[in-house]
Design an enzyme around this catalytic site. Structure first.
Site, PDB file in Angstrom:
ATOM      1  N   ARG A  30       0.803  -1.222   0.000  1.00 28.63           N
ATOM      2  CA  ARG A  30       0.000   0.000   0.000  1.00 28.63           C
ATOM      3  C   ARG A  30       0.840   1.277   0.000  1.00 28.63           C
ATOM      4  O   ARG A  30       0.344   2.367  -0.229  1.00 28.63           O
ATOM      5  CB  ARG A  30      -0.953  -0.021   1.206  1.00 28.63           C
ATOM      6  N   GLU A 172     -11.062  -9.993   9.772  1.00 30.50           N
ATOM      7  CA  GLU A 172     -10.360  -8.988   8.973  1.00 30.50           C
ATOM      8  C   GLU A 172     -11.381  -8.095   8.245  1.00 30.50           C
ATOM      9  O   GLU A 172     -12.470  -8.546   7.892  1.00 30.50           O
ATOM     10  CB  GLU A 172      -9.433  -9.669   7.966  1.00 30.50           C
ATOM     11  N   ASN A 245       0.391   1.534   7.287  1.00 31.97           N
ATOM     12  CA  ASN A 245       0.190   0.839   6.019  1.00 31.97           C
ATOM     13  C   ASN A 245       0.250   1.772   4.819  1.00 31.97           C
ATOM     14  O   ASN A 245       0.509   1.342   3.703  1.00 31.97           O
ATOM     15  CB  ASN A 245      -1.160   0.127   6.013  1.00 31.97           C
ATOM     16  N   ARG A 351      30.403  21.535   6.609  1.00 33.35           N
ATOM     17  CA  ARG A 351      30.366  20.136   6.189  1.00 33.35           C
ATOM     18  C   ARG A 351      31.179  19.286   7.162  1.00 33.35           C
ATOM     19  O   ARG A 351      31.856  19.816   8.041  1.00 33.35           O
ATOM     20  CB  ARG A 351      30.878  20.059   4.756  1.00 33.35           C
ATOM     21  N   TYR A 384      35.658  30.139   1.540  1.00 33.91           N
ATOM     22  CA  TYR A 384      35.682  28.682   1.526  1.00 33.91           C
ATOM     23  C   TYR A 384      36.923  28.225   2.278  1.00 33.91           C
ATOM     24  O   TYR A 384      38.042  28.530   1.874  1.00 33.91           O
ATOM     25  CB  TYR A 384      35.688  28.107   0.102  1.00 33.91           C
ATOM     26  N   ASN A 404      42.205  23.922  -2.040  1.00 32.48           N
ATOM     27  CA  ASN A 404      42.672  22.673  -1.425  1.00 32.48           C
ATOM     28  C   ASN A 404      42.767  21.530  -2.422  1.00 32.48           C
ATOM     29  O   ASN A 404      43.264  20.483  -2.106  1.00 32.48           O
ATOM     30  CB  ASN A 404      41.738  22.278  -0.272  1.00 32.48           C
ATOM     31  N   ARG A 458      50.332  39.894  -5.499  1.00 30.12           N
ATOM     32  CA  ARG A 458      49.428  40.493  -6.478  1.00 30.12           C
ATOM     33  C   ARG A 458      50.219  41.426  -7.372  1.00 30.12           C
ATOM     34  O   ARG A 458      51.305  41.882  -7.016  1.00 30.12           O
ATOM     35  CB  ARG A 458      48.305  41.272  -5.777  1.00 30.12           C
TER      36      ARG A 458
END
Ligand code: UD1
Ligand code: CA
Length: 480
Positions: A30, A172, A245, A351, A384, A404, A458
């Site tokens: 079901r 039943e 069910n 994470r 990050y 990384n 830079r």
């Protein structure tokens, strides 16, 4: 089992009186699902896991027999850690057939409590009462019944007389007459049996019904015909018997469990605003005086100490928060560890393996993975930080990125105590920034920086004075 084995764990153990059998072999047609019914989740855990947890409050895991069949290997895998025994019902020919399959496993016991792997709200207290009632009544079969306002879908209990504890049959839904359908007393699907009697008579079950199944419920009329005693114990708490069910029933059970979880936490001193909007898994722990704002999800093995505040729309999974941590709204944490007094969010994402030190700050649009951020360090905006060890008192400027990954491997960035990383810096790992040094804004750092240095990575700025004015003048002249 190999012959001549010196140690048979079952025979070396004294035969226990009570076993628990959990029927979990059915397909769950079901639900219209590819996955076994008993592995669908409520409160963040498989339905079956709830039943096993409750059963373990009554008997040791070795006396619990889970009857598996449909997707047997997946179900077996899911229950492995609980240490329960497994019986395989290779073909699922009904609940009666499930118990036939368990004959050998249950033979050493006196009494068996039969539970349904799809009815997870049953409590240990009710099971104990059922077992004791069965004993007191000297019955061969005792079923737990309940009065439901909407009994449809459940088997109905036909008592000998209205007042009698004795039961003549369980009918039943599909086989019930119009009059029987009006009976509000339903069969919960939980039973106590005397084991020798069950197996003396179970062979009399027949599969002559529309589903061509052996119904365990028919044991009531089998025993009745044999003049054996069948009784019903009606539970006052009808919600305990609810089954799953259909999808709608699963979602309903989930909502009930989660609301109960919130109520329990509030009793323990946690404030949860708008608990109907919060999704808190069963095993989550929260200390007193922590405040949960609306629309928060706390999942898996999350543990939150006291005096924390969890902002709206945050989703926190398998994470640990020490005392007095503030999580601002819309933060996503997975497998993170956050020390006391730290402040995280809004819009931070952590994470697995993110370890945030005491009083550290991680702000908006900062993503972390497998990092240590030391005490009092700050990464307040747009960064990050992955595979990095960052010391204490470090300032990570807006737009900093640890590079990384070289396309094949991950490399580590080490930033020592007291470092200042200027905005928009890229740190190409493996690289180490020595204690107390400065990285100038917009640097691309590819070489290690010694302690107390200034690193600039830079291009030099060139300024052409008067360039813009000259351009505008040239354009005006052309237009004439
Ligand atoms: C069953 C009862 C019904 C009762 C209801 C309560 C029967 C015939 N009916 O109906 O009287 O009101 O529970 O929730 O027992 N299973 C097996 N092997 C099988 C078939 C089923 O292990 O061959 C397991 C299922 O996985 C499930 C449990 O037995 O966990 C009950 O089966 P299900 O099909 O859900 O029975 P219901 O129709 O709910
Ligand atoms: Ca069911």
């Amino acid at each position: 089992m190999p012959k001549g084995r010196s140690k048979n764990p079952r025979s070396s153990r004294p035969a226990s009186r009570l076993a628990i059998a959990i029927m979990a072999a059915g397909k769950g047609t079901r639900l219209k699902s590819r996955h076994p019914k008993v592995l669908h989740e409520i409160g963040g855990k498989p339905i079956l896991a709830h039943v096993i947890t409750t059963a373990r409050e009554i008997v040791p895991p070795a006396d619990i027999f889970v009857i598996v069949g449909h997707e047997a290997e997946r179900v077996r895998e899911a229950v492995r850690d609980s240490g329960v025994s497994v019986v395989v019902q290779a073909e699922q020919r009904g609940t009666g057939h499930a118990l036939m399959t368990a004959r050998e496993a249950l033979a050493p016991y006196e009494q068996v409590i039969v539970l349904s792997g799809d009815a997870p709200l049953i409590t240990a207290n009710t099971i104990r009462n059922l077992s004791a009632f069965h004993q007191d009544q000297k019955a061969e079969m005792t079923l737990l019944s309940a009065n439901l306002e909407k009994p449809s879908g459940y088997g109905r209990v036909v008592r000998k007389t209205a007042r009698s504890p004795e039961v003549r049959a369980i009918v039943e839904e599909k086989a019930a007459s119009a009059a029987q359908k009006k009976i509000q007393e339903i069969n919960s699907g939980f039973y106590a049996f005397s084991v020798p009697a069950l197996y003396r008579y179970i062979g009399e079950l027949s599969a002559s019904n529309p589903h061509r199944e052996y119904y365990l419920t028919d044991m009531a009329s089998v025993f009745h015909r044999a003049h054996k005693r069948v009784v019903a114990m009606k539970t006052a708490n009808a919600t305990e018997v609810l089954g799953s069910n259909t999808r709608a029933e699963i979602v309903d059970l989930d909502a009930r469990l989660r609301l109960a979880k919130c109520q329990q936490l509030m009793k323990e001193g946690v404030t949860i605003f708008y608990p109907q909007t919060c999704v808190i898994d069963c095993d989550v722990q929260i200390g007193a005086d922590t405040v949960i704002e609306p629309f928060v999800q706390l999942r898996g093995k999350t543990r939150i100490a006291g005096d924390c505040r969890i902002g709206s729309y945050s989703v926190i999974k398998d994470s640990e928060l020490a005392a007095n941590v503030t999580i601002h709204p819309l933060t996503v944490l997975d497998g993170a560890r956050i020390e006391r007094n730290a402040v995280v969010g809004p819009f931070s994402r952590m994470r697995p393996g993110s370890e945030i030190g005491e009083s550290a700050h991680v702000g908006n649009f900062v993503e972390t993975k497998k990092i240590k951020l030391g005490k009092g360090s700050k990464a307040n905006h747009l960064a990050y930080l992955g595979d990095a060890e960052i010391g204490e008192g470090v300032n990570v400027g807006a737009g900093t990125i640890t590079c990384n990954y070289d396309g094949m491997q991950k490399h580590k960035t080490v930033i020592e105590d007291g470092v200042f990383i200027g905005s928009d810096s890229t740190l190409v790992a493996p690289v180490k920034i020595g204690r107390g040094s400065y990285v100038a804004a917009a640097s691309c750092i590819t070489d290690d920086v010694p302690a107390d240095a200034l690193a600039l990575g830079r291009a030099r700025q060139t300024t052409k004075e008067g360039w813009a004015a000259a351009r505008r003048a040239a354009r005006k002249a052309a237009e004439k």
